[in-house]
Design an enzyme around this catalytic site. Structure first.
Site, PDB file in Angstrom:
ATOM      1  N   GLY A  11     -25.928  -3.291 -19.740  1.00  0.00           N
ATOM      2  CA  GLY A  11     -25.786  -4.693 -20.140  1.00  0.00           C
ATOM      3  C   GLY A  11     -26.818  -5.542 -19.411  1.00  0.00           C
ATOM      4  NE  ARG A  21     -42.550 -13.796  -9.737  1.00  0.00           N
ATOM      5  CZ  ARG A  21     -42.449 -14.361  -8.552  1.00  0.00           C
ATOM      6  NH1 ARG A  21     -41.442 -14.067  -7.756  1.00  0.00           N
ATOM      7  NH2 ARG A  21     -43.360 -15.211  -8.157  1.00  0.00           N
ATOM      8  NE  ARG A  72     -23.999  -1.276 -23.408  1.00  0.00           N
ATOM      9  CZ  ARG A  72     -23.647  -1.833 -22.267  1.00  0.00           C
ATOM     10  NH1 ARG A  72     -23.843  -1.218 -21.111  1.00  0.00           N
ATOM     11  NH2 ARG A  72     -23.069  -3.009 -22.241  1.00  0.00           N
ATOM     12  CG  PHE A  73     -30.892   6.655 -24.610  1.00  0.00           C
ATOM     13  CD1 PHE A  73     -31.040   6.973 -25.961  1.00  0.00           C
ATOM     14  CD2 PHE A  73     -31.541   7.456 -23.675  1.00  0.00           C
ATOM     15  CE1 PHE A  73     -31.802   8.066 -26.354  1.00  0.00           C
ATOM     16  CE2 PHE A  73     -32.310   8.551 -24.068  1.00  0.00           C
ATOM     17  CZ  PHE A  73     -32.445   8.847 -25.409  1.00  0.00           C
ATOM     18  CG  ASP A 103     -20.860   1.583 -13.267  1.00  0.00           C
ATOM     19  OD1 ASP A 103     -21.360   1.032 -14.264  1.00  0.00           O
ATOM     20  OD2 ASP A 103     -19.658   1.887 -13.189  1.00  0.00           O
ATOM     21  CB  THR A 125     -24.091  -4.907 -13.764  1.00  0.00           C
ATOM     22  OG1 THR A 125     -22.849  -5.172 -14.460  1.00  0.00           O
ATOM     23  CG2 THR A 125     -23.737  -4.438 -12.362  1.00  0.00           C
ATOM     24  CG  ASP A 127     -19.541  -5.608 -15.523  1.00  0.00           C
ATOM     25  OD1 ASP A 127     -19.298  -6.676 -16.105  1.00  0.00           O
ATOM     26  OD2 ASP A 127     -19.878  -4.564 -16.107  1.00  0.00           O
ATOM     27  CG  ASP A 129     -19.244  -2.447 -12.338  1.00  0.00           C
ATOM     28  OD1 ASP A 129     -20.436  -2.627 -12.055  1.00  0.00           O
ATOM     29  OD2 ASP A 129     -18.879  -1.996 -13.441  1.00  0.00           O
ATOM     30  CG  MET A 169     -17.468  -9.900 -20.523  1.00  0.00           C
ATOM     31  SD  MET A 169     -19.218  -9.723 -20.903  1.00  0.00           S
ATOM     32  CE  MET A 169     -19.162  -9.422 -22.659  1.00  0.00           C
ATOM     33  NE  ARG A 171     -18.958  -1.523 -18.526  1.00  0.00           N
ATOM     34  CZ  ARG A 171     -19.971  -0.763 -18.939  1.00  0.00           C
ATOM     35  NH1 ARG A 171     -19.757   0.493 -19.233  1.00  0.00           N
ATOM     36  NH2 ARG A 171     -21.157  -1.264 -19.061  1.00  0.00           N
ATOM     37  CE  LYS A 213      -3.199 -26.361 -12.235  1.00  0.00           C
ATOM     38  NZ  LYS A 213      -3.430 -25.007 -11.739  1.00  0.00           N
ATOM     39  CG  ASP A 214      -3.084 -32.795 -16.187  1.00  0.00           C
ATOM     40  OD1 ASP A 214      -3.686 -31.740 -15.895  1.00  0.00           O
ATOM     41  OD2 ASP A 214      -3.662 -33.905 -16.283  1.00  0.00           O
ATOM     42  CB  ILE A 250     -20.710 -17.363 -23.470  1.00  0.00           C
ATOM     43  CG1 ILE A 250     -20.759 -17.823 -24.918  1.00  0.00           C
ATOM     44  CG2 ILE A 250     -20.969 -18.534 -22.527  1.00  0.00           C
ATOM     45  CD1 ILE A 250     -19.715 -18.857 -25.273  1.00  0.00           C
TER      46      ILE A 250
HETATM   47  P1  ADP Z   1     -24.445  -0.129 -16.961  1.00  0.00           P
HETATM   48  O1  ADP Z   1     -25.667   0.458 -16.354  1.00  0.00           O
HETATM   49  O2  ADP Z   1     -24.527  -1.613 -17.108  1.00  0.00           O
HETATM   50  O3  ADP Z   1     -23.176   0.332 -16.297  1.00  0.00           O
HETATM   51  P2  ADP Z   1     -23.973   1.764 -19.137  1.00  0.00           P
HETATM   52  O4  ADP Z   1     -22.745   2.362 -18.557  1.00  0.00           O
HETATM   53  O5  ADP Z   1     -24.012   1.540 -20.605  1.00  0.00           O
HETATM   54  O6  ADP Z   1     -24.353   0.370 -18.486  1.00  0.00           O
HETATM   55  O7  ADP Z   1     -25.173   2.728 -18.741  1.00  0.00           O
HETATM   56  C1  ADP Z   1     -26.495   2.397 -19.143  1.00  0.00           C
HETATM   57  C2  ADP Z   1     -27.250   3.643 -19.499  1.00  0.00           C
HETATM   58  O8  ADP Z   1     -27.332   4.503 -18.356  1.00  0.00           O
HETATM   59  C3  ADP Z   1     -26.610   4.510 -20.576  1.00  0.00           C
HETATM   60  O9  ADP Z   1     -26.849   4.020 -21.884  1.00  0.00           O
HETATM   61  C4  ADP Z   1     -27.316   5.829 -20.334  1.00  0.00           C
HETATM   62  O10 ADP Z   1     -28.624   5.803 -20.850  1.00  0.00           O
HETATM   63  C5  ADP Z   1     -27.388   5.854 -18.791  1.00  0.00           C
HETATM   64  N1  ADP Z   1     -26.225   6.600 -18.253  1.00  0.00           N
HETATM   65  C6  ADP Z   1     -24.942   6.185 -18.182  1.00  0.00           C
HETATM   66  N2  ADP Z   1     -24.132   7.137 -17.683  1.00  0.00           N
HETATM   67  C7  ADP Z   1     -24.930   8.194 -17.433  1.00  0.00           C
HETATM   68  C8  ADP Z   1     -24.701   9.512 -16.924  1.00  0.00           C
HETATM   69  N3  ADP Z   1     -23.490   9.929 -16.586  1.00  0.00           N
HETATM   70  N4  ADP Z   1     -25.764  10.342 -16.796  1.00  0.00           N
HETATM   71  C9  ADP Z   1     -27.005   9.924 -17.159  1.00  0.00           C
HETATM   72  N5  ADP Z   1     -27.287   8.704 -17.652  1.00  0.00           N
HETATM   73  C10 ADP Z   1     -26.273   7.852 -17.795  1.00  0.00           C
HETATM   74  O1  F6P Z   2     -21.537  -4.396 -18.141  1.00  0.00           O
HETATM   75  C1  F6P Z   2     -21.724  -5.696 -18.601  1.00  0.00           C
HETATM   76  C2  F6P Z   2     -20.778  -6.007 -19.726  1.00  0.00           C
HETATM   77  O2  F6P Z   2     -21.052  -7.322 -20.178  1.00  0.00           O
HETATM   78  C3  F6P Z   2     -19.296  -5.837 -19.416  1.00  0.00           C
HETATM   79  O3  F6P Z   2     -18.785  -6.922 -18.689  1.00  0.00           O
HETATM   80  C4  F6P Z   2     -18.715  -5.673 -20.802  1.00  0.00           C
HETATM   81  O4  F6P Z   2     -17.505  -4.947 -20.757  1.00  0.00           O
HETATM   82  C5  F6P Z   2     -19.789  -4.915 -21.531  1.00  0.00           C
HETATM   83  O5  F6P Z   2     -20.997  -5.119 -20.810  1.00  0.00           O
HETATM   84  C6  F6P Z   2     -19.983  -5.325 -22.963  1.00  0.00           C
HETATM   85  O6  F6P Z   2     -20.862  -4.453 -23.533  1.00  0.00           O
HETATM   86  P1  F6P Z   2     -21.606  -4.742 -24.921  1.00  0.00           P
HETATM   87  O7  F6P Z   2     -22.640  -5.796 -24.652  1.00  0.00           O
HETATM   88  O8  F6P Z   2     -22.223  -3.427 -25.259  1.00  0.00           O
HETATM   89  O9  F6P Z   2     -20.582  -5.214 -25.886  1.00  0.00           O
END
Ligand code: ADP
Ligand code: F6P
Length: 321
Positions: A11, A21, A72-73, A103, A125, A127, A129, A169, A171, A213-214, A250
């Site tokens: 995200g 940058r 997302r890959f 993460d 991120t 989040d 997290d 949000m 997650r 409180k209103d 948002i």
């Molecule tokens: P975020 O990095 O915000 O937590 P995602 O969980 O969607 O978002 O992870 C982003 C990308 O990181 C995934 O689309 C994938 O390409 C890679 N990724 C996620 N989990 C793994 C994993 N267990 N092993 C390798 N790549 C991963």
């Molecule tokens: O990880 C960031 C985040 O915005 C989370 O808070 C939320 O659960 C998720 O991504 C939403 O993912 P997407 O943009 O794929 O709907």
């Protein structure tokens, strides 16, 4: 070290651009070339590398989103895809990689590290997290954007003496809800890390109304359930007529705050310095408000992110009468 790559993944988060940058400017300062891998790990796998310089980064510091794009890959979980990405980097003369993401993205960086490719993570991120670090880039902007929206909701809530459930949000983590809840003066914060009691929430809200409180506010983390579902449950117990709002994406927009820009800049520059020192397999973060490094493998495989329980307790101590 002649050429490094940087990518943003998962995200998007305000301040990711500021981190990119800083990676670029610091690298140029040291005479290192930087390429962006566009669309996260997808670009790495496909070899979508494009040169980055002062011109490509001119507006990066102040803009939300990510100009390197994100994707997302899920295919990157497969070892053959990871190996292909390493081959692509080697074929393009790339000596090291900086990953800006959450993460999931850090797990991608972990896999590259375990396969021997030098990678450094920068936490990006909304989040907040990620295990180890107490802060992730984008969190500060996102909670401020949410707070601004809740301040507006409060205008109408108080005009009608209404109760609003606002879903934020985060997650699986309750960090966004906890910080926003305290900052907005919520009657209740509902997060995945803590059990909730609908009757107790209804009693708190009724007591606060009796005390003058209103309006009333419940800040709900998306990791618990949707605002619409929670509203049904809450209305059944309280008998109140409430409104629910989902702030949704948002929260991912807007120009990054000072805090997000500054820490993104510190981390971007530090990532390059660490790579020059021959360090890799680590990620940057904050510990006691200071820049800190964490071993990717050790931290991600052994630690779990912890929400700040003190904020949750503080809110209960302030709201419950
Ligand atoms: P975020 O990095 O915000 O937590 P995602 O969980 O969607 O978002 O992870 C982003 C990308 O990181 C995934 O689309 C994938 O390409 C890679 N990724 C996620 N989990 C793994 C994993 N267990 N092993 C390798 N790549 C991963
Ligand atoms: O990880 C960031 C985040 O915005 C989370 O808070 C939320 O659960 C998720 O991504 C939403 O993912 P997407 O943009 O794929 O709907």
């Amino acid at each position: 070290m002649k050429r490094i790559a940087v990518l943003t993944s998962g995200g998007d988060a305000p301040g990711m651009n500021a981190a990119v940058r800083a990676v670029v400017e610091r690298s140029l300062h040291h005479g290192i070339e930087v390429v962006g891998a566009y669309y996260g790990f997808k670009g790495l796998y496909e070899g979508d590398f494009r040169p980055l310089d002062v011109a490509t980064c001119s507006h990066a510091l102040r803009r939300g989103g990510t100009f390197l794009y994100s994707a997302r890959f899920p295919e990157f979980k497969e070892p053959e895809i990871q190996e292909k990405a390493i081959e692509q980097m080697k074929a393009h003369g790339i000596d090291a990689l900086v990953v800006v993401g959450g993460d999931g993205s850090f797990t991608g960086a972990l896999k590259l590290t375990q396969k021997g490719f030098p990678a450094i993570g920068i936490p990006g991120t909304i989040d907040n997290d990620i295990a180890g670090t107490e802060y992730t880039i984008g969190f500060d902007t996102a909670v401020n954007v949410a707070l601004d929206a809740i301040d507006k909701i409060t205008d109408t809530a108080s005009s009608h003496n209404r109760t609003f459930i606002v879903e934020v949000m985060g997650r699986h983590a309750g960090d966004m809800a906890s910080w926003i809840g305290v900052a907005a003066g919520a009657d209740a914060i509902v997060i995945p890390e803590e059990a909730y009691d609908l009757k107790a929430i209804a009693e708190t809200i009724a007591a606060n109304r009796r005390a003058g409180k209103d309006h009333s506010l419940i800040v709900l983390a998306e990791g618990v359930m949707t605002a619409a579902q929670f509203r049904k449950e809450y209305e059944a117990v309280s008998g109140d007529d409430v409104r629910d709002v989902t702030l949704s994406h948002i929260q991912r927009g807007g120009n990054p705050t000072v805090r997000d820009r500054v820490f993104a800049s510190l981390m971007g520059a530090k990532a390059v310095d660490l790579l020059l020192e021959g360090q890799a397999g680590i990620f940057l973060g904050l510990k006691n408000e200071q820049l800190a490094t964490f071993d990717i493998v050790e931290t991600l495989t052994k630690e779990k992110h912890q929400v700040r329980r003190d904020l949750y307790e503080l809110n209960q101590g302030l709201s419950a009468k």
